[in-house]
Design a protein around this motif. Sequence first.
Motif, PDB file in Angstrom:
ATOM      1  N   ARG A  17       0.822  -1.419  -0.051  1.00 31.49           N
ATOM      2  CA  ARG A  17      -0.050   0.090  -0.144  1.00 31.49           C
ATOM      3  C   ARG A  17       0.924   1.443  -0.114  1.00 31.49           C
ATOM      4  NH1 ARG A  17      -5.354  -1.209   2.054  1.00 31.49           N
ATOM      5  NH2 ARG A  17      -5.478   0.768   2.990  1.00 31.49           N
ATOM      6  N   ALA A  18       1.786   1.309   0.739  1.00 30.74           N
ATOM      7  CA  ALA A  18       2.859   2.266   0.860  1.00 30.74           C
ATOM      8  C   ALA A  18       3.564   2.707  -0.694  1.00 30.74           C
ATOM      9  CB  ALA A  18       3.908   2.062   1.787  1.00 30.74           C
ATOM     10  N   LYS A  64       8.699  11.150   1.669  1.00 30.04           N
ATOM     11  CA  LYS A  64       9.337  11.197   2.916  1.00 30.04           C
ATOM     12  C   LYS A  64       8.620  10.884   4.205  1.00 30.04           C
ATOM     13  CE  LYS A  64       9.534  14.813   5.282  1.00 30.04           C
ATOM     14  NZ  LYS A  64       8.323  15.136   6.381  1.00 30.04           N
ATOM     15  N   ASP A  65       7.438  11.546   4.237  1.00 30.15           N
ATOM     16  CA  ASP A  65       6.388  10.724   5.194  1.00 30.15           C
ATOM     17  C   ASP A  65       6.307   9.179   5.197  1.00 30.15           C
ATOM     18  OD1 ASP A  65       6.463  13.581   6.029  1.00 30.15           O
ATOM     19  OD2 ASP A  65       4.610  13.896   4.983  1.00 30.15           O
ATOM     20  N   ILE A  66       5.911   8.787   3.969  1.00 35.40           N
ATOM     21  CA  ILE A  66       5.511   7.445   3.890  1.00 35.40           C
ATOM     22  C   ILE A  66       6.778   6.563   4.099  1.00 35.40           C
ATOM     23  CG2 ILE A  66       4.621   5.434   2.041  1.00 35.40           C
ATOM     24  CD1 ILE A  66       2.908   8.080   0.915  1.00 35.40           C
ATOM     25  N   PHE A  67       8.195   6.992   3.807  1.00 36.91           N
ATOM     26  CA  PHE A  67       9.372   6.220   3.749  1.00 36.91           C
ATOM     27  C   PHE A  67       9.303   6.159   5.757  1.00 36.91           C
ATOM     28  CE2 PHE A  67      13.668   6.412   4.849  1.00 36.91           C
ATOM     29  CZ  PHE A  67      14.211   5.390   4.475  1.00 36.91           C
ATOM     30  N   GLY A  68       9.123   7.073   6.249  1.00 38.75           N
ATOM     31  CA  GLY A  68       9.431   7.277   7.769  1.00 38.75           C
ATOM     32  C   GLY A  68       8.262   6.134   8.400  1.00 38.75           C
ATOM     33  N   ARG A  69       7.054   6.113   7.706  1.00 41.22           N
ATOM     34  CA  ARG A  69       6.207   5.177   8.217  1.00 41.22           C
ATOM     35  C   ARG A  69       6.577   3.654   8.032  1.00 41.22           C
ATOM     36  NH1 ARG A  69       1.115   6.289   5.065  1.00 41.22           N
ATOM     37  NH2 ARG A  69       1.338   4.368   3.854  1.00 41.22           N
ATOM     38  N   ALA A  74       8.244  -5.289   8.602  1.00 42.26           N
ATOM     39  CA  ALA A  74       8.624  -5.839   7.282  1.00 42.26           C
ATOM     40  C   ALA A  74       9.998  -5.286   7.198  1.00 42.26           C
ATOM     41  CB  ALA A  74       8.050  -5.251   6.185  1.00 42.26           C
ATOM     42  N   ASN A  75      10.381  -4.081   7.374  1.00 42.58           N
ATOM     43  CA  ASN A  75      11.853  -3.734   7.062  1.00 42.58           C
ATOM     44  C   ASN A  75      12.886  -4.255   7.988  1.00 42.58           C
ATOM     45  OD1 ASN A  75      13.616  -0.736   8.040  1.00 42.58           O
ATOM     46  ND2 ASN A  75      13.905  -1.651   6.347  1.00 42.58           N
ATOM     47  N   LEU A  76      12.514  -4.482   9.318  1.00 43.90           N
ATOM     48  CA  LEU A  76      13.265  -5.347  10.331  1.00 43.90           C
ATOM     49  C   LEU A  76      13.525  -6.798   9.911  1.00 43.90           C
ATOM     50  CD1 LEU A  76      12.374  -3.537  13.727  1.00 43.90           C
ATOM     51  CD2 LEU A  76      14.166  -3.061  12.200  1.00 43.90           C
ATOM     52  N   GLU A  77      12.551  -7.528   9.433  1.00 38.18           N
ATOM     53  CA  GLU A  77      12.582  -8.724   9.089  1.00 38.18           C
ATOM     54  C   GLU A  77      13.324  -8.867   7.795  1.00 38.18           C
ATOM     55  OE1 GLU A  77       9.309 -12.324   7.535  1.00 38.18           O
ATOM     56  OE2 GLU A  77       8.612 -10.470   8.559  1.00 38.18           O
TER      57      GLU A  77
END
Length: 300
Positions: free
Chosen positions: A255-256, A277-282, A288-291
């Motif tokens: 969705r992002a 930038k705002d969506i990236f920060g979300r 998902a990023n950490l995994e």
Amino acid sequence: MAISLWKNVLQTTKERILQQRGVSLYNSAHGYEEEAIKKKLQQFAGGSITLSKEDDGIGILTLNNPKLMNAFTGTMMLELQERVSELENWKDGKGLIICGAGNTFCSGSDLNVVKAIANSQDGMNMCMFMQNTLTRLMRLPLISVALVQGKAFGGGAELTTACDFRLMAPGSEMRFVHKRMGLVPGWGGAARLVAIVGHRAALRLLSGATGVDPEMARRLGLSEETLESSDGSGALEEARAWLGRHTEGPASVVRAVKEVVAAGRELPLEAALRTEKDIFGRVWGGPANLEALARRAKHK
């Protein structure tokens, strides 16, 4: 002063597009009378719009009026608005396939509706109603595909342009027939077509009411792929597999991705960059990023 004014304009634009997807493009200041046109459309029943939301985050929206090649009756226009509202509130959704029953997509508007609202005010209200609905459809945080089988004529062709992608079955055809009816597209199809194929190709298609087969559609960039199957179930399974390649992964990330592309398409550059930038920060540091970092997925 000028810089401050420009920043305010950017923020207003951003808020209009992204803060409330269900917001109407038109209101009474534009002469729009939504309740009046809804009451008028309710008089022309027939057909239906069904929505199936699958566990894998893929929705299947089906136009059901095969006796009229899935032409939009008045109640179908109302149901499409309801289904879009439902999709706006589907937090686990990742993708959407729009198709027609009976191995054809959609032949546009039911002529009984067209004749009944032939006066200018009703016509304009119907135009604004459908532009609102299809713009909300286009802005959904879902990756959408129009599965074109058989014919996609007039308003049906316009509906395909509100999707992110179009897939065509063998023997299918898209045609913007509006000129033959003494009209131009009114559901936002012309503006979206220009964005998809460019103004010169759009002018050729509209001024010539040109039939577009799968080969021509691919050449123009109007279709992504020609499917192998022409029957309903086979084509739908192919479309699901194609869409699945783009919706793999967590819904929050899919969705992002759609949101940053929508921002780039609709916002001025500065506002689009800030939105990105705002969506990236979300998503940065999210599950998902950490995994992905834990399994070092970047280079695999």
